[in-house]
Scaffold this active site. Structure first.
Site, PDB file in Angstrom:
ATOM      1  CD  GLU A  48      -2.083  -5.737   8.631  1.00 18.11           C
ATOM      2  OE1 GLU A  48      -1.739  -6.880   8.972  1.00 18.11           O
ATOM      3  OE2 GLU A  48      -1.904  -5.289   7.494  1.00 18.11           O
TER       4      GLU A  48
ATOM      5  CB  THR B  12      -0.934  -0.010   1.231  1.00 16.27           C
ATOM      6  OG1 THR B  12      -1.800  -1.128   1.100  1.00 16.27           O
ATOM      7  CG2 THR B  12      -1.777   1.256   1.321  1.00 16.27           C
TER       8      THR B  12
HETATM    9  C1  LIG Z   1      -6.388  -3.060  -0.144  1.00 14.09           C
HETATM   10  C2  LIG Z   1      -5.241  -3.975   0.259  1.00 14.09           C
HETATM   11  C3  LIG Z   1      -4.105  -3.431   0.825  1.00 14.09           C
HETATM   12  C4  LIG Z   1      -3.041  -4.272   1.194  1.00 14.09           C
HETATM   13  N1  LIG Z   1      -1.902  -3.701   1.702  1.00 14.09           N
HETATM   14  C5  LIG Z   1      -0.860  -4.501   2.007  1.00 14.09           C
HETATM   15  C6  LIG Z   1       0.384  -3.920   2.448  1.00 14.09           C
HETATM   16  O1  LIG Z   1       0.518  -2.695   2.545  1.00 14.09           O
HETATM   17  N2  LIG Z   1       1.418  -4.740   2.726  1.00 14.09           N
HETATM   18  C7  LIG Z   1       1.310  -6.097   2.626  1.00 14.09           C
HETATM   19  O2  LIG Z   1       2.275  -6.782   2.937  1.00 14.09           O
HETATM   20  N3  LIG Z   1       0.159  -6.686   2.190  1.00 14.09           N
HETATM   21  C8  LIG Z   1      -0.910  -5.913   1.875  1.00 14.09           C
HETATM   22  N4  LIG Z   1      -2.073  -6.484   1.409  1.00 14.09           N
HETATM   23  C9  LIG Z   1      -2.129  -7.922   1.227  1.00 14.09           C
HETATM   24  C10 LIG Z   1      -3.018  -8.641   2.220  1.00 14.09           C
HETATM   25  O3  LIG Z   1      -2.393  -8.724   3.477  1.00 14.09           O
HETATM   26  C11 LIG Z   1      -3.265 -10.037   1.612  1.00 14.09           C
HETATM   27  O4  LIG Z   1      -4.053  -9.856   0.450  1.00 14.09           O
HETATM   28  C12 LIG Z   1      -3.978 -10.933   2.568  1.00 14.09           C
HETATM   29  O5  LIG Z   1      -3.140 -11.245   3.648  1.00 14.09           O
HETATM   30  C13 LIG Z   1      -4.413 -12.241   1.850  1.00 14.09           C
HETATM   31  O6  LIG Z   1      -3.338 -12.831   1.207  1.00 14.09           O
HETATM   32  P1  LIG Z   1      -3.417 -13.273  -0.320  1.00 14.09           P
HETATM   33  O7  LIG Z   1      -3.911 -12.115  -1.113  1.00 14.09           O
HETATM   34  O8  LIG Z   1      -2.110 -13.874  -0.687  1.00 14.09           O
HETATM   35  O9  LIG Z   1      -4.564 -14.358  -0.385  1.00 14.09           O
HETATM   36  P2  LIG Z   1      -4.456 -15.910   0.075  1.00 14.09           P
HETATM   37  O10 LIG Z   1      -3.758 -15.991   1.378  1.00 14.09           O
HETATM   38  O11 LIG Z   1      -3.877 -16.651  -1.092  1.00 14.09           O
HETATM   39  O12 LIG Z   1      -5.948 -16.262   0.260  1.00 14.09           O
HETATM   40  C14 LIG Z   1      -6.835 -16.528  -0.833  1.00 14.09           C
HETATM   41  C15 LIG Z   1      -8.194 -16.880  -0.278  1.00 14.09           C
HETATM   42  O13 LIG Z   1      -8.112 -18.073   0.512  1.00 14.09           O
HETATM   43  C16 LIG Z   1      -8.606 -17.832   1.827  1.00 14.09           C
HETATM   44  N5  LIG Z   1      -7.804 -18.573   2.809  1.00 14.09           N
HETATM   45  C17 LIG Z   1      -6.446 -18.623   2.884  1.00 14.09           C
HETATM   46  N6  LIG Z   1      -6.061 -19.374   3.936  1.00 14.09           N
HETATM   47  C18 LIG Z   1      -7.198 -19.801   4.545  1.00 14.09           C
HETATM   48  C19 LIG Z   1      -7.462 -20.612   5.694  1.00 14.09           C
HETATM   49  N7  LIG Z   1      -6.471 -21.153   6.413  1.00 14.09           N
HETATM   50  N8  LIG Z   1      -8.761 -20.819   6.037  1.00 14.09           N
HETATM   51  C20 LIG Z   1      -9.781 -20.288   5.307  1.00 14.09           C
HETATM   52  N9  LIG Z   1      -9.589 -19.525   4.195  1.00 14.09           N
HETATM   53  C21 LIG Z   1      -8.313 -19.279   3.824  1.00 14.09           C
HETATM   54  C22 LIG Z   1      -8.463 -16.333   2.045  1.00 14.09           C
HETATM   55  O14 LIG Z   1      -9.410 -15.856   2.983  1.00 14.09           O
HETATM   56  C23 LIG Z   1      -8.755 -15.791   0.650  1.00 14.09           C
HETATM   57  O15 LIG Z   1     -10.136 -15.674   0.435  1.00 14.09           O
HETATM   58  C24 LIG Z   1      -3.141  -5.673   1.020  1.00 14.09           C
HETATM   59  C25 LIG Z   1      -4.294  -6.221   0.445  1.00 14.09           C
HETATM   60  C26 LIG Z   1      -5.330  -5.388   0.058  1.00 14.09           C
HETATM   61  C27 LIG Z   1      -6.545  -6.021  -0.593  1.00 14.09           C
END
Ligand SMILES: Cc1cc2nc3c(=O)[nH]c(=O)nc-3n(C[C@H](O)[C@H](O)[C@H](O)COP(=O)(O)OP(=O)(O)OC[C@H]3O[C@@H](n4cnc5c(N)ncnc54)[C@H](O)[C@@H]3O)c2cc1C
Length: 409
Positions: free
Chosen positions: A248, A165
């Site tokens: 956070e 972000t």
């Molecule tokens: C607007 C925005 C701002 C962000 N800013 C930052 C930032 O500044 N810095 C940073 O480092 N990150 C940032 N992120 C990233 C954010 O932390 C991740 O998107 C989030 O942690 C999910 O990881 P992923 O996208 O890899 O999805 P995944 O972890 O791959 O998950 C995919 C899907 O599977 C589900 N899932 C995964 N594991 C499980 C489980 N054990 N049980 C049930 N469901 C599960 C999740 O809920 C999701 O629906 C940002 C994201 C957004 C959308």
């Protein structure tokens, strides 16, 4: 719980109210989060706003005075936040620094790091970002692959981060990297402060479906970080990251704040458009409005409970996860109702120079449900820690080395 101000809080409230009225033109205002493109002009305006508030003593009130904080109480900061909200002052642009990076530096940083970074972070002189997520590691943060290897001149970092972000505006970031590939996955990590202007750092924009450029991909190609920029001990980065993640969760919705469009903006929008609806649709819309406002109030009162916990010097538990879940639901319902009230005009708003905010908000809420811990992960935490349900992963010998879900994002 008594919601009335003490005489001291009432004095502070009056003083803040007066200040905000007197300095109205120096401050940026807004209708809620995620409604505007965070371009350079708007970000500069928001940084100036944060500086004005810092200079008045209204930012970081609870942070230690020796690093630029106010040395005050959570209750005082809550009064100030309420008045900022009432005066429609836009939320602080340095929210990643304030909510996550700053508290992590205060807890794990060296004296030198605290002296150099905290005051400038509070004033938004420097913007900060959080470099945790990677293409293969979001919820499962301990799966991250970015490597930092020790050399004579410092740590050499190689890898890629994603969803960072506001990285395009940031001077510094906190970076979690793997320093010991042989160790169990959450034991071989180390946290660093990274200079986003260092050679080898490339920030590439990601465009979201609301049309904005709020986050980025960050490529790290042999970036050198001095050992003095380490936060905490070598291979102890997971413990440092838990501080960031706990903060956070409180920063992103846990405190009872609104994550999307302000509810008072929804009420005036409804007041304007309800008379145009048929009797039948009006009844449904009023009912939906009532539900949103009740949930919004519930989120606010849960936030007060969290403030009380902090005020007593205790650490908030999983209730901050529940708070974020509610705040996301309110943001989603607010955007959805705003959009429905507009009807087809919502879709045509952009081309007709109309009220685009609601479509923008509706396109932003799915992202809010992911940032700072997805809904599913937060429900796992509530299920395990509040309701005492069986854990997400079976506790087999193989799973014992995996990151417990309640400790990941
Ligand atoms: C607007 C925005 C701002 C962000 N800013 C930052 C930032 O500044 N810095 C940073 O480092 N990150 C940032 N992120 C990233 C954010 O932390 C991740 O998107 C989030 O942690 C999910 O990881 P992923 O996208 O890899 O999805 P995944 O972890 O791959 O998950 C995919 C899907 O599977 C589900 N899932 C995964 N594991 C499980 C489980 N054990 N049980 C049930 N469901 C599960 C999740 O809920 C999701 O629906 C940002 C994201 C957004 C959308």
């Amino acid at each position: 719980m008594n919601f009335d101000d003490t005489p001291e809080q009432a004095r502070l409230r009056a003083e803040v109210r007066q200040f905000l009225a007197a300095h109205h033109d120096e401050l940026a205002h807004g209708d809620g989060a995620y409604l505007e493109e965070p371009g350079h002009e708007r970000v500069d305006e928001l940084r100036r706003t944060q500086a004005v508030l810092f200079d008045a003593g209204y930012m970081g009130l609870t942070w230690p005075e020796e690093y630029g904080g106010g040395g005050g109480t959570n209750a005082q900061q809550a009064v100030i936040n309420e008045e900022l909200h009432r005066a429609r002052v836009a939320g602080p642009v340095g929210h990643v620094g304030l909510g996550m990076c700053g508290p992590t530096i205060l807890r794990h940083g060296s004296e030198d790091q605290k002296q150099r970074y905290i005051r400038r972070l509070l004033r938004a002189d420097d913007m900060w970002c959080q470099l945790f997520s990677e293409p293969g590691g979001g919820s499962d943060l301990a799966a991250l692959r970015t490597k930092a290897t020790r050399h004579d001149d410092g740590w050499h970092v190689q890898g890629q981060k994603v969803w960072t972000t506001l990285a395009q505006h940031c001077r510094f970031g906190i970076l979690l990297a793997r320093t010991n590939p042989e160790a169990a996955r959450h034991r071989g990590l180390t946290m660093f402060v990274i200079d986003m202007e260092a050679p080898g750092v490339t920030v590439r924009p990601l465009r979201q479906m609301n049309g904005h450029h709020s986050f980025n991909e960050v490529f790290l190609d042999d970036v050198v970080i001095a050992d003095s920029e380490r936060l905490g001990d070598v291979d102890d980065g997971w413990r440092v990251a838990l501080t960031t993640l706990m903060n956070e969760r409180m920063a992103v919705g846990g405190g009872g704040g609104e994550l999307g469009v302000r509810s008072d903006v929804l009420v005036s929008h409804a007041n304007r458009l309800l008379p145009r609806l048929s009797e039948e649709r009006r009844v449904l819309a009023v009912e939906a409005l009532g539900r949103v406002l009740v949930e919004s109030l519930a989120a606010r009162y849960s936030g007060y409970r969290l403030q009380t916990t902090l005020e007593k010097g205790e650490h908030p538990g999983p209730e901050s996860s529940a708070g974020k879940l509610t705040a996301v639901r309110v943001a989603h319902a607010t955007a959805d109702l705003g959009l429905r009230l507009l009807g087809e005009d919502a879709v045509l708003a952009r081309s007709r120079d109309g009220d685009w905010r609601w479509a923008s908000a509706a396109a932003s809420t799915p992202g809010i449900a992911l940032a700072g811990g997805t809904d599913e992960i937060l429900r796992n935490i509530v299920g395990e820690r509040v309701l005492g349900l069986p854990p997400d992963r079976p506790r087999t010998p193989a799973a014992a080395t995996a990151t417990p879900i309640a400790e990941s994002r």
